[in-house]
Every structure is written in structure tokens, then in C-alpha cells.
Enzyme design. Structure first.
Site, PDB file in Angstrom:
ATOM      1  N   GLY A  11       1.802  13.486  17.937  1.00 18.19           N
ATOM      2  CA  GLY A  11       1.497  14.894  18.182  1.00 18.19           C
ATOM      3  C   GLY A  11       1.782  15.304  19.606  1.00 18.19           C
ATOM      4  N   SER A 130     -12.178  17.271  25.618  1.00 18.96           N
ATOM      5  CA  SER A 130     -12.372  18.629  26.129  1.00 18.96           C
ATOM      6  C   SER A 130     -11.786  18.772  27.527  1.00 18.96           C
ATOM      7  CB  SER A 130     -13.862  18.975  26.170  1.00 18.96           C
ATOM      8  OG  SER A 130     -14.046  20.263  26.732  1.00 18.96           O
ATOM      9  N   GLU A 192     -20.346  26.053  24.675  1.00 17.39           N
ATOM     10  CA  GLU A 192     -19.262  26.805  25.318  1.00 17.39           C
ATOM     11  C   GLU A 192     -19.255  28.257  24.817  1.00 17.39           C
ATOM     12  OE1 GLU A 192     -14.528  26.766  24.583  1.00 17.39           O
ATOM     13  OE2 GLU A 192     -15.368  24.843  25.216  1.00 17.39           O
TER      14      GLU A 192
END
Length: 484
Positions: A11, A130, A192
Site C-alpha cells: 500500500g 496516528s 480527536e
């Protein structure tokens, strides 16, 4: 230089490409593959040129280029694509090899996949990553879970590429079995959502109620970023307020007010409902995005429905200080709710979560990184069995010291018709949590009246249930199920 790679990655989109560049810069050899193989060649002749990469044009080629135990990491779209790649990878693996999913996967899928992959003799890791593009390249927060036996094999790589805090500690550690890593990443994303909504409400108050310009708000967020509110999201909000378009005007004011979402906030809210945890602030943040999405309907409603016109009178500087305190207090509530959800999940799924360690993982690299998280780590270091952050001495003092400011801000917004659902629900949760008595006694009476759902009595032992024949027409039969 070894002929075999330390790890393989499938990916080469934004996150994948930057993550492998990070790995290579830390001394690891990385094999790369992409379903669209032209991307492999583009990467190898572009950003990867002259560096320690192996470009693979098939999954078989990728796997054969790896050291044992083989470590194959996927950074692909969550959902069916992950299952499809697992099936394509496994035929080329040997017992003990490791498959890693680094995407934004829903934790029940990771629970299922861990069990499935282990049943085939392999190991599985589902890890939250993240920090966005910059974090992937320079050091993200990494939250791995799954097959514990795999951790020792990936730990040197993951901790080397992760962000580091002041003392050099990596923002990466083992979270727990099965889907624990992806669950913690999900809660991170939910928090978040909450942090972003709270900041947006502060912006709305400054703009609509105080009549402040983008430059003035830029100065406020700059000052806030030097104190208790020091964080990545406050920092980028400061920058956004100072950014001008080609016409020299604040670009933030030209952006359409409809917010998108990818689902992780919704997953967090649904998990809270499933586990019976009052995650009210994150829930309101999700619903606020939903409300923003019906822009055309809101435009029509604005022509039909009326309310007060915001009008400020008083000391603007003092009110901004109140707003800062209200934002900080609400932020405490958001994290308190998020940690309560993780605690409930740990009990439900048998995970042994290190709550202070999770705060440390969030201290750097990730979107919610802030100085605030150091206080959370200290709270759990002091009391690993802490039931709620609000009960920690530091946070108790901070939130009680902010109460007057908090209430003044909420009162002003309500009276002036400014919607601040996250700030408001945070205060409501605080008041509800500190209340010795809530009106649920009446609610239980109502349930018993129409559905014979029974109730407990304050003058009887807990666990003993009663039913009243409220109308005189009912019988003695009560509902057999009692769900709190």
C-alpha cells in the site's frame, strides 16, 4: 547490506509511502508492493531512488524478499480489502510469520482476523497509526495489538520509527490482545473529534459573539498554545487563522461549513452505547458533523426560524480567559469519558490496558498530542486503578477551578443563541457525575408503570427488586429482564 528486507509493506498511498521512508531512514531495509504495480516503479525511481528498498511486483515476490519470521504490513483501505490481502498473503507464509494491519480498522474485525490468522499458524497485529502524512514520515504514534508473540519481532522497528517524548521514550508500546490496538486508536480518533469540535465552538463564540477578526483569533490561539492548552490541534488552528488566500483574505472564512467524517468517531460512540458508557461529548461531536452536513436545509431553516442576535457587552479579555478555562475543563471531560470507555472495553474483552502507557503513546506524533497528556500519565502512574480522571487530585483541582468560567460561557452562549453542544454536554456530564442523586428514580417508576420493569428501593438492599400495581388493574407479574 543484507539481501533480504526487514519488513514488507503493501500500500504505497500517502501513509504507506511516508511510513516506509521513515523505516528506511532508521536503518531498516523495506520491501514494497502496491496493487497498482506502476506505483512501485514510480516510488523506486522517485522518493525511494538510491535508498534501501526492494520493489516487488507481486505478493509472492514481496514475501520471498523478507527475513524470517516474515513481517508483512498492510496500509490499505479498511474493510474487505484487508480480508482479501490476508488471503493473498497467507499461501506464501510459513508458521510464525506475521501479518500486520496498519489501517483504520474497526476493532471487531481485528478480533476476528487475529483468531483466523492464528488458526492458520501465523501471527497477526492490528495497529493504530496516528499522525497523518507528517507523522508517518517523521514519527507517528503507534498502537499495536493482536498476537502477543509477534510483538518482540516488530518492536525494534515500530519503536524506532515512532515519535519520541522529551526523555526519549517511544510513543509506541504493546496495547493488548486481539483488537485492543485498534480499539485504542478508535478512542483516540473519537477524542480527536471531541477536541476539534470544542475548538470549533470556541472559534464560533469568538467570531459570532465577540466579533473578533481572524487576526485577533490567531493571537488568542497563539497565546493558548503556550499554556495549559498547548497541543497540536491548537497549534494548527493558530496557523489556519493566520493563513491568507491569493486575495489576502482569511481562507478559513471561505471554506464551506460542512464537515466530513470517515466513521471512527461514530464507531467510538456506538461502542460506548454498547458498553453503557456516557460518552456524551464525542457523541455530540459526531452529531455536530452530521448537522453541518445538512447545509441546504440549515440555510432554509435560517430564513424561517429566529432566535436572539448575539450581542456582547463587557470585558472581552476577561471573557476570553473564561473561554480558555471552559475549553480546558471540557477537554478534561472528553478524556475522562474516553478513558472510561477503554476501561469498560478492557473488562468486557479481557484486555490488560496500561492507561498511563496509552497517554504516553499519545504524547507525540499523533493528532491529539498535547502537554495535557503528561498529566494523564501521571494520574495513572499515581493510581493505576483510577476510576475516572475527574477524581484525580490534579484534574479535580483544575476542573473545579474552571467551573465559574465554564458556567459563564455556557450561560452567555445559551442566552445569545450560539450552538455549543460539546461545551454544554461536557458541563452537563460533570454536573451529572458529581450528583449524588439523579432523577432516575422517577424514570424507573415510569418504566415499572408501563412495562412492569421493576425498581430497587433506597430502604432495601441493592439487588432486591420490586414492582408496584400502579393502576390497581395490573397483576403481580413483573418483567423478567432488568437492564441498567
Amino acid at each position: 547490506m543484507s539481501e533480504l528486507a526487514d519488513i514488507g509493506l503493501i500500500g504505497l498511498a500517502v501513509m504507506g509511502e511516508n511510513l516506509v521512508l521513515n523505516m528506511e531512514s532508521k536503518g531498516f531495509r523495506v520491501a514494497v508492493f502496491n496493487r497498482t504495480v506502476e506505483k512501485v516503479d514510480h516510488f523506486m525511481s522517485g522518493r525511494g531512488a538510491g535508498k534501501n528498498f526492494i520493489g516487488a511486483h507481486s505478493i509472492e515476490e514481496l514475501v520471498k524478499s523478507l527475513k524470517r519470521p516474515r513481517k508483512v504490513m498492510m496500509l490499505v483501505k479498511a474493510g474487505q480489502a484487508v480480508d482479501d490481502f490476508i488471503e493473498k498473503i497467507m499461501p506464501y507464509l510459513e508458521p510464525g510469520d506475521i501479518i500486520i494491519d496498519g489501517g483504520n480498522t474497526h476493532f471487531p474485525d481485528t478480533n476476528r482476523r487475529t483468531k483466523y490468522v492464528e488458526s492458520k499458524g501465523f501471527l497477526y497485529i492490528g495497529t493504530g497509526v496516528s499522525g497523518g502524512e507528517e507523522g508517518a514520515l517523521l514519527g507517528p504514534s503507534i498502537m499495536p495489538g493482536g498476537s502477543k508473540a509477534a510483538w518482540g519481532h516488530v518492536k525494534p522497528i515500530f519503536q524506532a520509527i515512532s515519535a519520541k517524548v522529551e526523555d526519549g521514550s517511544p510513543c509506541c508500546d504493546w496495547v493488548g490482545e486481539n483488537g485492543a490496538g485498534h480499539f485504542v486508536k478508535m478512542v483516540h480518533n473519537g477524542i480527536e473529534y471531541g477536541d476539534m469540535q470544542l475548538i470549533c465552538e470556541a472559534y464560533q463564540i469568538m467570531k459570532e459573539y465577540l466579533g473578533m477578526s481572524a487576526d485577533e483569533m490567531h493571537d488568542v490561539f497563539r497565546d493558548w498554545n503556550k499554556g495549559d492548552l498547548d497541543s497540536y490541534l491548537i497549534e494548527i488552528t493558530r496557523d489556519i487563522m493566520g493563513y491568507r488566500d491569493e486575495a489576502g483574505e482569511p481562507i478559513v472564512e471561505k471554506i464551506l461549513d460542512t464537515a466530513g467524517q470517515k466513521g471512527t468517531g461514530k464507531w467510538t460512540a456506538v461502542s460506548a452505547l454498547d458498553l453503557g458508557i456516557p460518552l456524551t461529548l464525542i457523541g455530540e461531536a459526531v452529531f455536530s458533523r452530521c448537522l453541518s452536513a445538512i447545509k441546504d436545509e440549515r440555510v432554509q431553516a435560517s430564513k424561517i426560524l429566529s432566535g436572539p442576535t448575539p450581542k456582547f457587552s463587557g470585558d472581552k479579555k476577561a471573557f476570553i480567559e473564561d473561554l480558555k478555562n471552559a475549553l480546558y475543563a471540557s477537554k478534561i471531560v472528553s478524556y475522562a469519558q474516553g478513558y472510561a470507555l477503554m476501561s469498560a472495553a478492557a473488562e468486557e474483552y479481557g484486555w490488560k490496558l496500561n492507561y498511563g502507557g496509552i497517554a504516553l503513546m499519545w504524547r507525540g506524533g499523533c493528532i491529539i498530542r498535547s502537554a495535557f497528556l503528561g498529566k494523564i500519565k501521571a494520574a495513572f502512574d499515581h493510581n493505576p486503578d483510577l476510576k475516572n480522571l475527574l477524581l484525580d487530585p490534579f484534574f479535580k483541582e483544575k476542573i473545579e477551578g474552571s467551573q465559574a468560567s465554564w458556567r459563564r460561557v455556557i450561560s452567555a452562549t445559551v442566552m445569545n443563541g450560539i450552538p455549543v453542544p460539546a461545551l454544554t454536554t461536557a458541563l452537563a456530564y460533570f454536573d451529572g457525575y458529581r450528583a449524588e442523586r439523579l432523577p432516575a428514580n422517577l424514570l424507573q417508576a415510569q418504566r415499572d408503570y408501563f412495562g412492569a420493569h421493576m425498581y430497587e428501593r433506597i430502604d432495601k438492599p441493592r439487588g432486591e427488586f420490586f414492582h408496584t400495581n400502579w393502576t390497581g388493574r395490573g397483576g403481580d407479574t413483573a418483567s423478567s429482564t432488568y437492564i441498567v
